[in-house]
Design an enzyme around this catalytic site. Structure first.
Site, PDB file in Angstrom:
ATOM      1  N   TYR A 118      27.105 -18.084  19.468  1.00  0.00           N
ATOM      2  CA  TYR A 118      26.255 -16.903  19.686  1.00  0.00           C
ATOM      3  C   TYR A 118      24.846 -17.143  19.127  1.00  0.00           C
ATOM      4  O   TYR A 118      23.839 -16.876  19.794  1.00  0.00           O
ATOM      5  CB  TYR A 118      26.920 -15.692  19.015  1.00  0.00           C
ATOM      6  CG  TYR A 118      26.215 -14.381  19.205  1.00  0.00           C
ATOM      7  CD1 TYR A 118      26.325 -13.678  20.403  1.00  0.00           C
ATOM      8  CD2 TYR A 118      25.457 -13.823  18.183  1.00  0.00           C
ATOM      9  CE1 TYR A 118      25.695 -12.447  20.568  1.00  0.00           C
ATOM     10  CE2 TYR A 118      24.827 -12.595  18.341  1.00  0.00           C
ATOM     11  CZ  TYR A 118      24.944 -11.913  19.544  1.00  0.00           C
ATOM     12  OH  TYR A 118      24.321 -10.695  19.704  1.00  0.00           O
ATOM     13  N   LYS A 149      21.247 -17.267  21.068  1.00  0.00           N
ATOM     14  CA  LYS A 149      20.167 -16.320  20.756  1.00  0.00           C
ATOM     15  C   LYS A 149      18.910 -17.050  20.285  1.00  0.00           C
ATOM     16  O   LYS A 149      17.795 -16.603  20.556  1.00  0.00           O
ATOM     17  CB  LYS A 149      20.641 -15.300  19.711  1.00  0.00           C
ATOM     18  CG  LYS A 149      21.756 -14.387  20.222  1.00  0.00           C
ATOM     19  CD  LYS A 149      21.311 -13.567  21.423  1.00  0.00           C
ATOM     20  CE  LYS A 149      22.345 -12.604  21.931  1.00  0.00           C
ATOM     21  NZ  LYS A 149      21.899 -11.832  23.095  1.00  0.00           N
TER      22      LYS A 149
HETATM   23  P1  NAP Z   1      28.045  -4.395  24.411  1.00  0.00           P
HETATM   24  O1  NAP Z   1      28.157  -2.958  24.045  1.00  0.00           O
HETATM   25  O2  NAP Z   1      29.221  -5.291  24.269  1.00  0.00           O
HETATM   26  O3  NAP Z   1      27.477  -4.484  25.909  1.00  0.00           O
HETATM   27  C1  NAP Z   1      27.273  -5.728  26.529  1.00  0.00           C
HETATM   28  C2  NAP Z   1      26.769  -5.500  27.932  1.00  0.00           C
HETATM   29  O4  NAP Z   1      26.640  -6.774  28.580  1.00  0.00           O
HETATM   30  C3  NAP Z   1      27.718  -4.674  28.750  1.00  0.00           C
HETATM   31  O5  NAP Z   1      26.988  -3.789  29.568  1.00  0.00           O
HETATM   32  C4  NAP Z   1      28.438  -5.710  29.601  1.00  0.00           C
HETATM   33  O6  NAP Z   1      28.834  -5.110  30.804  1.00  0.00           O
HETATM   34  C5  NAP Z   1      27.338  -6.731  29.820  1.00  0.00           C
HETATM   35  N1  NAP Z   1      27.835  -8.050  30.176  1.00  0.00           N
HETATM   36  C6  NAP Z   1      28.664  -8.843  29.450  1.00  0.00           C
HETATM   37  N2  NAP Z   1      28.920  -9.977  30.122  1.00  0.00           N
HETATM   38  C7  NAP Z   1      28.248  -9.889  31.296  1.00  0.00           C
HETATM   39  C8  NAP Z   1      28.110 -10.751  32.419  1.00  0.00           C
HETATM   40  N3  NAP Z   1      28.719 -11.937  32.475  1.00  0.00           N
HETATM   41  N4  NAP Z   1      27.322 -10.351  33.446  1.00  0.00           N
HETATM   42  C9  NAP Z   1      26.699  -9.147  33.404  1.00  0.00           C
HETATM   43  N5  NAP Z   1      26.798  -8.304  32.386  1.00  0.00           N
HETATM   44  C10 NAP Z   1      27.555  -8.665  31.329  1.00  0.00           C
HETATM   45  O7  NAP Z   1      26.880  -5.092  23.581  1.00  0.00           O
HETATM   46  P2  NAP Z   1      25.565  -4.490  22.901  1.00  0.00           P
HETATM   47  O8  NAP Z   1      25.837  -4.382  21.466  1.00  0.00           O
HETATM   48  O9  NAP Z   1      25.046  -3.346  23.660  1.00  0.00           O
HETATM   49  O10 NAP Z   1      24.585  -5.747  23.063  1.00  0.00           O
HETATM   50  C11 NAP Z   1      23.587  -5.829  24.070  1.00  0.00           C
HETATM   51  C12 NAP Z   1      22.733  -7.053  23.792  1.00  0.00           C
HETATM   52  O11 NAP Z   1      22.144  -6.944  22.496  1.00  0.00           O
HETATM   53  C13 NAP Z   1      23.533  -8.352  23.784  1.00  0.00           C
HETATM   54  O12 NAP Z   1      22.753  -9.376  24.325  1.00  0.00           O
HETATM   55  C14 NAP Z   1      23.764  -8.596  22.304  1.00  0.00           C
HETATM   56  O13 NAP Z   1      23.963  -9.947  22.032  1.00  0.00           O
HETATM   57  C15 NAP Z   1      22.466  -8.081  21.727  1.00  0.00           C
HETATM   58  N6  NAP Z   1      22.561  -7.732  20.307  1.00  0.00           N
HETATM   59  C16 NAP Z   1      23.423  -6.753  19.887  1.00  0.00           C
HETATM   60  C17 NAP Z   1      23.474  -6.449  18.544  1.00  0.00           C
HETATM   61  C18 NAP Z   1      24.376  -5.384  17.999  1.00  0.00           C
HETATM   62  O14 NAP Z   1      24.426  -5.239  16.784  1.00  0.00           O
HETATM   63  N7  NAP Z   1      25.063  -4.616  18.806  1.00  0.00           N
HETATM   64  C19 NAP Z   1      22.662  -7.135  17.641  1.00  0.00           C
HETATM   65  C20 NAP Z   1      21.803  -8.117  18.113  1.00  0.00           C
HETATM   66  C21 NAP Z   1      21.752  -8.394  19.453  1.00  0.00           C
HETATM   67  P3  NAP Z   1      30.158  -5.459  31.649  1.00  0.00           P
HETATM   68  O15 NAP Z   1      31.250  -5.712  30.666  1.00  0.00           O
HETATM   69  O16 NAP Z   1      30.333  -4.227  32.487  1.00  0.00           O
HETATM   70  O17 NAP Z   1      29.784  -6.651  32.461  1.00  0.00           O
END
Ligand code: NAP
Length: 245
Positions: free
Chosen positions: A153, A157
């Site tokens: 991961y 990133k």
């Molecule tokens: P999440 O709730 O798990 O949502 C992830 C999203 O990505 C979902 O809408 C999922 O939709 C989509 N996705 C996953 N695999 C996919 C694929 N192969 N093709 C198209 N869509 C896909 O995660 P989140 O926390 O909102 O995170 C969103 C972004 O922010 C990510 O890039 C994550 O790494 C980043 N981030 C999050 C955090 C945190 O603390 N939450 C911190 C730093 C960075 P489907 O399953 O419907 O495809």
């Protein structure tokens, strides 16, 4: 603020991406929401429309080149242009290095890094022709700091930051800006998986003393997507409560 702009948001079905889509729509943008879960996307589109906005759903896997091309084609078909691309789709497959399977490495790199490359390449042609574009890549604070159990991961990133800076240099002459956001720990499905103890330990590392909310990230995206951010490119904006400075 974003009236008549067209924004593609990947990973819009849940969490941060959903909040970004709602926030850009509220600012007047027309939304192309993408992810794999059709039902959740339709729900989001319905919500945007019920609030007087315009949105379409395009189901697809960002790790597929043909899906990424189709996503941009569908956006142009629906709204005639693409002004904003938010590469937000992301997954985790955590595990300590010695136990990490090839498949865990490949899946994470394919979705988080290659997915952003594929969508960016697909949209770059349209934005270059328009001589306007805003590309925003969702990186992570752990891409800057590292994190045990997340070699795949964190590599994906950190890779996004290199992608951001290179593409920013390539597309600058076309008036297309490319920036990355590095969220800290944000309360979503991804962090709901943590135990209470892990959550408390995490919070102790955050100077502002709380996990972030999805809206904290959406506000930063809205700014970078706006006309007002036109002189900002190749930058990494930390939205992390001060946990990394
Ligand atoms: P999440 O709730 O798990 O949502 C992830 C999203 O990505 C979902 O809408 C999922 O939709 C989509 N996705 C996953 N695999 C996919 C694929 N192969 N093709 C198209 N869509 C896909 O995660 P989140 O926390 O909102 O995170 C969103 C972004 O922010 C990510 O890039 C994550 O790494 C980043 N981030 C999050 C955090 C945190 O603390 N939450 C911190 C730093 C960075 P489907 O399953 O419907 O495809």
């Amino acid at each position: 603020m974003l009236k008549d702009k067209v924004a593609i948001v990947t990973g819009a079905s849940r969490g941060i991406g959903r909040s970004i889509a709602l926030s850009l729509a509220e600012a007047g943008a027309r939304i192309v929401a993408s992810a794999r879960n059709a039902e959740l996307l339709e729900e989001l589109v319905g919500q945007i429309q019920s609030q007087g906005g315009q949105a379409v759903a395009v189901v697809g896997d960002v790790a597929s080149g043909s899906d990424a091309d189709r996503l941009v084609e569908k956006a142009v078909e629906a709204f005639g242009r693409v002004d904003i691309l938010v590469n937000n789709a992301g997954i985790t497959r955590d595990g300590l290095l010695l136990r990490m399977k090839d498949q865990d490495w490949d899946e994470v790199l394919n979705v988080n890094l290659k997915g952003a490359f594929l969508c960016t390449r697909a949209v770059a042609k349209v934005m270059s022709k328009q001589r306007f574009g805003r590309i925003i890549n969702m990186s992570s604070v752990v891409g800057e700091m590292g994190n045990p159990g997340q070699a795949n991961y964190c590599a994906s990133k950190a890779g996004l930051i290199g992608l951001t800076k290179s593409v920013a240099r390539e597309l600058a002459r076309r008036n297309v800006t490319v920036n990355a956001i590095t969220p800290g720990f944000i309360a979503t499905d991804m962090t709901d998986a943590l135990s209470e103890k892990a959550r408390q330990e995490l919070t102790a590392q955050i100077p502002l003393g709380r996990l972030g909310a999805v809206e904290d990230i959406a506000h930063a995206v809205k700014f970078l997507a706006s006309e007002q951010a036109g002189y900002i490119t190749g930058q990494v904006l930390g939205v992390n409560g001060g946990m990394y400075m």
